[in-house]
Design a protein around this motif. Structure first.
Motif, PDB file in Angstrom:
ATOM      1  N   VAL A 177     -10.949   6.239   9.114  1.00  0.00           N
ATOM      2  CA  VAL A 177      -9.690   5.399   9.163  1.00  0.00           C
ATOM      3  C   VAL A 177      -9.140   5.279  10.552  1.00  0.00           C
ATOM      4  CG1 VAL A 177      -7.467   5.200   8.423  1.00  0.00           C
ATOM      5  CG2 VAL A 177      -9.286   6.125   6.919  1.00  0.00           C
ATOM      6  N   THR A 184       0.863  -1.438   0.061  1.00  0.00           N
ATOM      7  CA  THR A 184       0.098  -0.037  -0.110  1.00  0.00           C
ATOM      8  C   THR A 184       0.915   1.192  -0.131  1.00  0.00           C
ATOM      9  OG1 THR A 184      -0.244  -0.028   2.519  1.00  0.00           O
ATOM     10  CG2 THR A 184      -1.999  -1.144   1.146  1.00  0.00           C
ATOM     11  N   LEU A 230      -9.496  -0.903   5.943  1.00  0.00           N
ATOM     12  CA  LEU A 230      -8.827   0.419   5.642  1.00  0.00           C
ATOM     13  C   LEU A 230      -9.445   1.093   4.304  1.00  0.00           C
ATOM     14  CD1 LEU A 230      -5.371  -0.113   6.515  1.00  0.00           C
ATOM     15  CD2 LEU A 230      -6.707   1.117   7.833  1.00  0.00           C
ATOM     16  N   ALA A 257      -5.601  -0.151  -0.822  1.00  0.00           N
ATOM     17  CA  ALA A 257      -5.612  -1.204   0.351  1.00  0.00           C
ATOM     18  C   ALA A 257      -6.864  -2.310   0.074  1.00  0.00           C
ATOM     19  CB  ALA A 257      -6.116  -0.701   1.662  1.00  0.00           C
ATOM     20  N   ILE A 261      -7.659  -6.436   7.018  1.00  0.00           N
ATOM     21  CA  ILE A 261      -7.067  -5.104   7.197  1.00  0.00           C
ATOM     22  C   ILE A 261      -7.135  -4.067   6.047  1.00  0.00           C
ATOM     23  CG2 ILE A 261      -4.719  -3.909   7.541  1.00  0.00           C
ATOM     24  CD1 ILE A 261      -3.912  -6.170   9.216  1.00  0.00           C
ATOM     25  N   TYR A 304       0.461   0.657  10.941  1.00  0.00           N
ATOM     26  CA  TYR A 304      -0.484   1.824  10.595  1.00  0.00           C
ATOM     27  C   TYR A 304      -0.969   2.586  11.968  1.00  0.00           C
ATOM     28  CZ  TYR A 304      -1.513  -0.401   6.086  1.00  0.00           C
ATOM     29  OH  TYR A 304      -1.048  -1.158   5.178  1.00  0.00           O
ATOM     30  N   TYR A 356      -8.844   4.862   3.195  1.00  0.00           N
ATOM     31  CA  TYR A 356      -7.430   5.072   3.594  1.00  0.00           C
ATOM     32  C   TYR A 356      -6.861   5.500   2.494  1.00  0.00           C
ATOM     33  CZ  TYR A 356      -2.712   3.859   4.571  1.00  0.00           C
ATOM     34  OH  TYR A 356      -1.425   3.865   4.841  1.00  0.00           O
ATOM     35  N   VAL A 392      -1.473  -4.757  11.443  1.00  0.00           N
ATOM     36  CA  VAL A 392      -1.998  -3.310  11.820  1.00  0.00           C
ATOM     37  C   VAL A 392      -1.050  -2.345  12.484  1.00  0.00           C
ATOM     38  CG1 VAL A 392      -3.277  -3.589  13.864  1.00  0.00           C
ATOM     39  CG2 VAL A 392      -4.103  -1.799  12.001  1.00  0.00           C
ATOM     40  N   GLN A 437      -4.830  10.744   8.098  1.00  0.00           N
ATOM     41  CA  GLN A 437      -6.044  10.009   7.780  1.00  0.00           C
ATOM     42  C   GLN A 437      -7.094  10.728   8.272  1.00  0.00           C
ATOM     43  OE1 GLN A 437      -5.880   7.677   5.349  1.00  0.00           O
ATOM     44  NE2 GLN A 437      -3.795   7.420   5.192  1.00  0.00           N
ATOM     45  N   ILE A 490      -8.691   1.555  12.223  1.00  0.00           N
ATOM     46  CA  ILE A 490      -7.134   1.042  12.965  1.00  0.00           C
ATOM     47  C   ILE A 490      -7.481   0.564  14.455  1.00  0.00           C
ATOM     48  CG2 ILE A 490      -4.950   1.830  13.526  1.00  0.00           C
ATOM     49  CD1 ILE A 490      -4.961   3.371  10.972  1.00  0.00           C
TER      50      ILE A 490
END
Length: 466
Positions: free
Chosen positions: A422, A44, A406, A51, A402, A274, A411, A271, A418, A426
């Motif tokens: 988003v 990504t 997202l 994503a 995920i 992120y 995302y 995750v 973000q 997360i």
């Protein structure tokens, strides 16, 4: 060499051979941990793939995985070489394994369509074909080295220590190596090229120093390479017959479900990158989170090892499920940016996860004897394919979850900030999904009672073989 029956029921594996066996899982986890930890982020934020598309690739690929796992498991029943049933696959695929590791991170700089096509092909080549064809035989090797349940548990502990050592290494050195080799995609390519070479070398050590002592005909020798196995095609069950029988093996089905759920929970660590970037506002903290989590999971494997003989693998997993739930409640009740709360919650969940990984592969091996007990068929390859199938299904479902969540939340690939939607997604993946995983594991373990039945199973099998 004189053939002895049932010697493997008391066979003690040497320390050196246990180390050699464990190095195979170190090699496997170079890919498994790399994919679970960094591949979604690499696709990504480095390659700039949406994503949702990444999540879709992961999930569609598992359809092919279902076929490849069963196919490799069945082919193992047909292969009898001078190197044994499992070791020969490791010899054949050690070098392709290393090459495919590099290819995962060598996405060409072209249009989105061709990037997606390349990712789909190389991801399936690496995980669906090569990882399956080397990892199923590697796992089956445990059951071919000994039938001693305690020794299998110890072998499993050795392999899981090595697996976590690989995960810790991946967590600790990947980002610094990527940075050292020029950051961007070039850094990722060089880093995983080096790791691929390391994986190849370690698999070759496993091949060289491990021995198979048990075969599907239940004849045991100090070295199965000196035993010629003859079994007519008409005596060998078809894949349809094997699968029809396994559907009735309740413990095999439970372990498949357990493997999917456990690996889903493990792969949700994807995750962390992120979370560190957008919740903690410090991307470098992801390496600390990965490393801490894997160190504590390794501690869980080590702590659980002596309890396998005392309270059984099922009870270890049951307690571990409650520990995971407790760890996630710490994260749920504490502030998301508090590092003490964060490390306590991540650590508790990691401890429970590690203890279960210290048991699951030995549980798979136990279901082989249970299947022989209930149906008369000993089909190591297909039975063990459940472990890698569950491993990859769990990994893919986590990656897809995920990516999709997202993507649906909006995302923006590589953006510095973000939207609130988003951020909430997360936090949901980080806190709530592992909590649900812990509850499902507790429910599954209430129905798994093979530990209590295993002595009766082995007594019957040994009596029958004599």
């Amino acid at each position: 060499m004189q053939i002895e029956k049932n010697k493997t029921s008391t066979q003690i594996i040497s320390f050196g051979e246990k180390i050699a066996y464990s190095l195979g899982d170190f090699a496997s986890n170079i890919v498994y941990a790399g994919v679970a930890t960094y591949l979604t982020f690499f696709y990504t934020d480095i390659v700039q793939i949406p994503a949702a598309i990444v999540g879709t690739i992961f999930l569609i690929s598992r359809i092919f995985d279902a076929i490849s796992d069963i196919s490799v498991g069945y082919l193992m029943q047909k292969v009898h070489s001078k190197h044994g049933k499992a070791r020969v696959w490791i010899l054949w695929l050690a070098i392709p394994f290393g090459i495919s590791t590099l290819l995962l991170f060598t996405v060409p700089n072209t249009t989105l369509f061709w990037k997606v096509a390349y990712i789909f092909i190389t991801y399936n080549l690496s995980t669906t074909v090569i990882f399956t064809a080397i990892n199923i035989p590697y796992g089956v090797l445990n059951s071919l080295m000994t039938e001693n349940q305690v020794e299998r548990g110890i072998l499993n502990t050795f392999r899981m220590i090595a697996a976590y050592a690989a995960s810790i290494m991946i967590s600790a050195v990947t980002l610094p190596m990527v940075e050292k080799f020029g950051s961007g995609q070039k850094g990722w390519m060089i880093t995983f090229g080096i790791l691929g070479v390391l994986g190849t070398c370690l698999f070759l050590i496993t091949f060289r120093f491990c021995k198979e002592r048990v075969n599907s005909g239940n004849v045991v020798s100090e070295d199965v390479e000196n035993v010629e196995v003859e079994k007519s095609a008409k005596d060998s069950p078809t894949i349809k017959e094997i699968l029809a029988s396994l559907i009735k093996n309740k413990y095999w089905l439970i372990v498949i479900a357990f493997s999917v759920v456990l690996n889903f929970g493990y792969s949700l660590m994807g995750v962390y990158t992120y979370y560190a970037k957008y919740i903690l506002h410090n991307p470098d903290l992801s390496a600390l989170m990965f490393t801490l989590r894997n160190i504590i999971e390794l501690l869980g494997v080590i702590i659980a090892a002596p309890f396998i003989k005392w309270i059984g693998k099922r009870n270890i997993c049951l307690v571990s499920g409650f520990i995971i739930v407790g760890g996630q409640f710490i994260l749920l009740l504490g502030p998301s940016s508090n590092m003490i709360v964060l490390m306590l919650g991540v650590g508790a969940s990691g401890l429970g996860m590690g203890a279960m990984f210290g048991s699951i592969f030995a549980m798979i091996a136990d279901t082989m004897e249970y299947e022989e007990y209930r149906s008369g068929n000993r089909v190591e390859g297909i039975i063990y394919s459940a472990a890698t199938f569950g491993q990859k299904i769990g990994n893919a479902l986590a990656g897809a979850s995920i990516g999709w969540l997202l993507g649906f939340a909006g995302y923006v690939e590589g953006a510095a900030n973000q939207s609130m939607a988003v951020i909430q997604v997360i936090e949901f993946i980080f806190v709530w999904l592992p909590l649900v995983i812990g509850i499902i594991i507790i429910v599954l373990m209430f129905f798994y009672k093979l530990d209590k039945e295993y002595p009766e199973v082995m007594a019957y099998l040994e009596s029958k073989r004599k």
